[in-house]
Scaffold this active site. Structure first.
Site, PDB file in Angstrom:
ATOM      1  N   TYR A 144      26.497   0.110  19.758  1.00 55.60           N
ATOM      2  CA  TYR A 144      27.488   0.093  20.835  1.00 55.60           C
ATOM      3  C   TYR A 144      26.727  -0.152  22.136  1.00 55.60           C
ATOM      4  O   TYR A 144      26.260   0.779  22.785  1.00 55.60           O
ATOM      5  CB  TYR A 144      28.208   1.446  20.926  1.00 55.60           C
ATOM      6  CG  TYR A 144      29.324   1.677  19.947  1.00 55.60           C
ATOM      7  CD1 TYR A 144      29.215   1.288  18.625  1.00 55.60           C
ATOM      8  CD2 TYR A 144      30.497   2.305  20.352  1.00 55.60           C
ATOM      9  CE1 TYR A 144      30.240   1.513  17.724  1.00 55.60           C
ATOM     10  CE2 TYR A 144      31.524   2.544  19.461  1.00 55.60           C
ATOM     11  CZ  TYR A 144      31.394   2.144  18.146  1.00 55.60           C
ATOM     12  OH  TYR A 144      32.407   2.389  17.262  1.00 55.60           O
ATOM     13  N   LYS A 194      19.142   0.758   7.299  1.00 54.96           N
ATOM     14  CA  LYS A 194      19.329  -0.590   6.737  1.00 54.96           C
ATOM     15  C   LYS A 194      18.080  -1.379   7.102  1.00 54.96           C
ATOM     16  O   LYS A 194      18.145  -2.492   7.619  1.00 54.96           O
ATOM     17  CB  LYS A 194      20.608  -1.225   7.300  1.00 54.96           C
ATOM     18  CG  LYS A 194      21.047  -2.484   6.572  1.00 54.96           C
ATOM     19  CD  LYS A 194      21.386  -2.275   5.100  1.00 54.96           C
ATOM     20  CE  LYS A 194      21.547  -3.617   4.400  1.00 54.96           C
ATOM     21  NZ  LYS A 194      21.583  -3.498   2.932  1.00 54.96           N
ATOM     22  N   ASP A 227      24.674   0.748   2.762  1.00 50.15           N
ATOM     23  CA  ASP A 227      25.575   0.223   1.730  1.00 50.15           C
ATOM     24  C   ASP A 227      25.543   1.115   0.488  1.00 50.15           C
ATOM     25  O   ASP A 227      26.589   1.453  -0.090  1.00 50.15           O
ATOM     26  CB  ASP A 227      25.238  -1.248   1.388  1.00 50.15           C
ATOM     27  CG  ASP A 227      23.736  -1.523   1.298  1.00 50.15           C
ATOM     28  OD1 ASP A 227      22.929  -0.636   1.658  1.00 50.15           O
ATOM     29  OD2 ASP A 227      23.353  -2.627   0.865  1.00 50.15           O
ATOM     30  N   ASP A 251      30.110   5.801  12.471  1.00 49.52           N
ATOM     31  CA  ASP A 251      31.540   5.545  12.685  1.00 49.52           C
ATOM     32  C   ASP A 251      32.193   5.064  11.382  1.00 49.52           C
ATOM     33  O   ASP A 251      33.242   5.575  10.962  1.00 49.52           O
ATOM     34  CB  ASP A 251      31.691   4.494  13.793  1.00 49.52           C
ATOM     35  CG  ASP A 251      33.116   4.394  14.310  1.00 49.52           C
ATOM     36  OD1 ASP A 251      33.910   5.321  14.047  1.00 49.52           O
ATOM     37  OD2 ASP A 251      33.436   3.404  14.983  1.00 49.52           O
ATOM     38  N   ASP A 255      35.002   7.174   8.723  1.00 46.30           N
ATOM     39  CA  ASP A 255      36.341   6.737   8.286  1.00 46.30           C
ATOM     40  C   ASP A 255      36.420   6.739   6.760  1.00 46.30           C
ATOM     41  O   ASP A 255      37.438   7.127   6.182  1.00 46.30           O
ATOM     42  CB  ASP A 255      36.653   5.322   8.807  1.00 46.30           C
ATOM     43  CG  ASP A 255      37.296   5.349  10.188  1.00 46.30           C
ATOM     44  OD1 ASP A 255      36.913   6.230  10.983  1.00 46.30           O
ATOM     45  OD2 ASP A 255      38.163   4.510  10.469  1.00 46.30           O
TER      46      ASP A 255
HETATM   47  N1  GGG Z   1      40.775   9.502  18.759  1.00 41.87           N
HETATM   48  C1  GGG Z   1      40.155   8.652  19.628  1.00 41.87           C
HETATM   49  C2  GGG Z   1      40.380   7.211  19.324  1.00 41.87           C
HETATM   50  O1  GGG Z   1      41.355   6.641  19.732  1.00 41.87           O
HETATM   51  N2  GGG Z   1      39.465   6.622  18.560  1.00 41.87           N
HETATM   52  C3  GGG Z   1      39.627   5.271  18.157  1.00 41.87           C
HETATM   53  C4  GGG Z   1      38.391   4.467  18.164  1.00 41.87           C
HETATM   54  O2  GGG Z   1      38.440   3.310  17.841  1.00 41.87           O
HETATM   55  N3  GGG Z   1      37.259   5.014  18.499  1.00 41.87           N
HETATM   56  C5  GGG Z   1      36.072   4.312  18.499  1.00 41.87           C
HETATM   57  C6  GGG Z   1      34.905   5.212  18.433  1.00 41.87           C
HETATM   58  O3  GGG Z   1      35.029   6.374  18.061  1.00 41.87           O
HETATM   59  O4  GGG Z   1      33.815   4.769  18.753  1.00 41.87           O
END
Ligand code: GGG
Length: 360
Positions: A144, A194, A227, A251, A255
């Site tokens: 980022y 990686k 991976d 990130d 998820d």
């Molecule tokens: N709950 C916060 C939110 O809207 N997260 C969505 C998102 O895409 N976040 C990117 C990240 O956590 O870097």
């Protein structure tokens, strides 16, 4: 009223509902905070801020230039969600969430993954005992980054360059935090890398991980390509306990972890400044989910669980445990679960059930 062990009883919380379902789930969290506050003699002073994509459409910025200053003196920040289809995602993220994380040195993004009672994993045969891990996501640098640009725009030779930034300081502090956490849990740490494909930043990250590991001989650690680690989340989640990754890897893995735990709607997170020099920020992992706004379908669990993390961070551990116990009670029945986790209840019904369970 339960006995209160903590000395401080009044807390200033900056509240940023943000966009989409953010407002709906933050409303749930505030109801829960009021209920637990009454129970434990705590008062929360909320400073609610209208920042987000609606603010951007009116003012051309996601938050005012004085915004960071305004929230800098709060004890913690509670955030809902950010993003709306009419504002490009990189503008909404870099105009609000990322500046808060960076200005307040919230370099740890802590994301616990647990299978709550009553919730079924989409993976066959995964029980509550199999899924109890914590993802430590680097939150201040890495992939980022704003370093890069576009060249030859509008021509067939157009290209974009995006640089990842891995500093020694940034890598050391997140890896040390993860080793520390692992040593307080069961002494097991998976480090996402990686370094076979990404030949500069990842070998640097690996070298620092090995250096830091020398301070933690009690921690059994593995450097695993991201991976292969993703496959392990699906094939053998019980083998994972603490997982640390760079900003992007952390990130994505969180998820995946949230999905394995039944729904991204239940996943919490804390953006932590471990030194306590700045306020930390608590938000569900999920985004603004524009497709379900206003339908009463938003799962408030991720936001409420994040609120429990906030209470723990403020050393209100009895109150935090009370909220978590209430969440677990409520999740056990489909009558008080939202449809994403196999229930029939609305956001408001789940919230009311959590509040009732807190009031006991
Ligand atoms: N709950 C916060 C939110 O809207 N997260 C969505 C998102 O895409 N976040 C990117 C990240 O956590 O870097």
């Amino acid at each position: 009223m339960s006995e209160l062990k903590e000395a401080r009883t009044q807390f200033r919380i900056s509240v940023i509902p943000g966009d989409g379902i953010g407002a709906e789930v933050v409303e749930s969290a505030l109801e829960v905070l009021e209920a637990v506050g009454t129970q434990y003699g705590l008062s929360f002073v909320f400073n609610e801020l209208p920042w987000g994509c609606g603010y951007y459409q009116k003012h051309g910025v996601m938050m005012p230039s004085t915004g960071l200053n305004e929230i800098s003196t709060s004890d913690a920040i509670l955030l809902g969600a950010v993003g709306r289809p009419d504002v490009p995602d990189h503008i909404s993220l870099w105009g609000l969430l990322v500046p808060i994380r960076r200005a307040f040195e919230q370099y740890v993004n802590l994301r616990p993954i647990q299978l709550l009672p009553g919730i079924t994993s989409p993976l066959r045969d995964v029980s509550q005992d199999d899924l109890d891990l914590v993802i430590v996501r680097e939150n201040s640098e890495g992939e980022y980054s704003q370093v890069g640009g576009r060249v030859n725009a509008g021509t067939p030779d157009a290209f974009a360059l995006q640089e990842a930034v891995f500093t020694r300081r940034g890598c050391e502090r997140i890896l040390r935090y993860a080793f520390d956490l692992a040593s307080k849990r069961i002494g097991k740490l998976d480090i996402a890398t990686k370094s076979n494909g990404i030949v500069h930043t990842m070998p640097f990250w690996d070298e620092i991980a090995i250096e830091v590991s020398a301070e933690y001989p009690q921690v059994d650690y593995r450097l695993t390509h991201v991976d292969a680690l993703a496959a392990k989340f699906v094939l053998d989640p019980a083998s994972l306990d603490v997982v640390v990754g760079s900003n992007l890897f952390g990130d994505i893995l969180s998820d995946l972890g949230a999905a394995v735990a039944g729904s991204i709607g239940v996943a919490p997170s804390g953006n932590l400044n471990p030194e306590g020099k700045f306020p930390s920020m608590f938000e569900p992992v999920h985004g603004s989910a524009p497709d379900i706004v206003g339908k009463g379908l938003a799962n408030p669990v991720g936001q409420i669980w994040s609120t429990a993390m906030m209470l723990n961070h403020l050393a209100l551990t009895e109150a935090g445990s009370k909220v978590m116990a209430a969440l677990c009670t409520v999740m056990a029945s489909p009558d008080t679960r939202t449809p994403d986790v196999g229930g029939t209840a609305s956001t408001a019904e789940v919230t009311a059930a959590v509040v009732d369970a807190i009031r006991g």
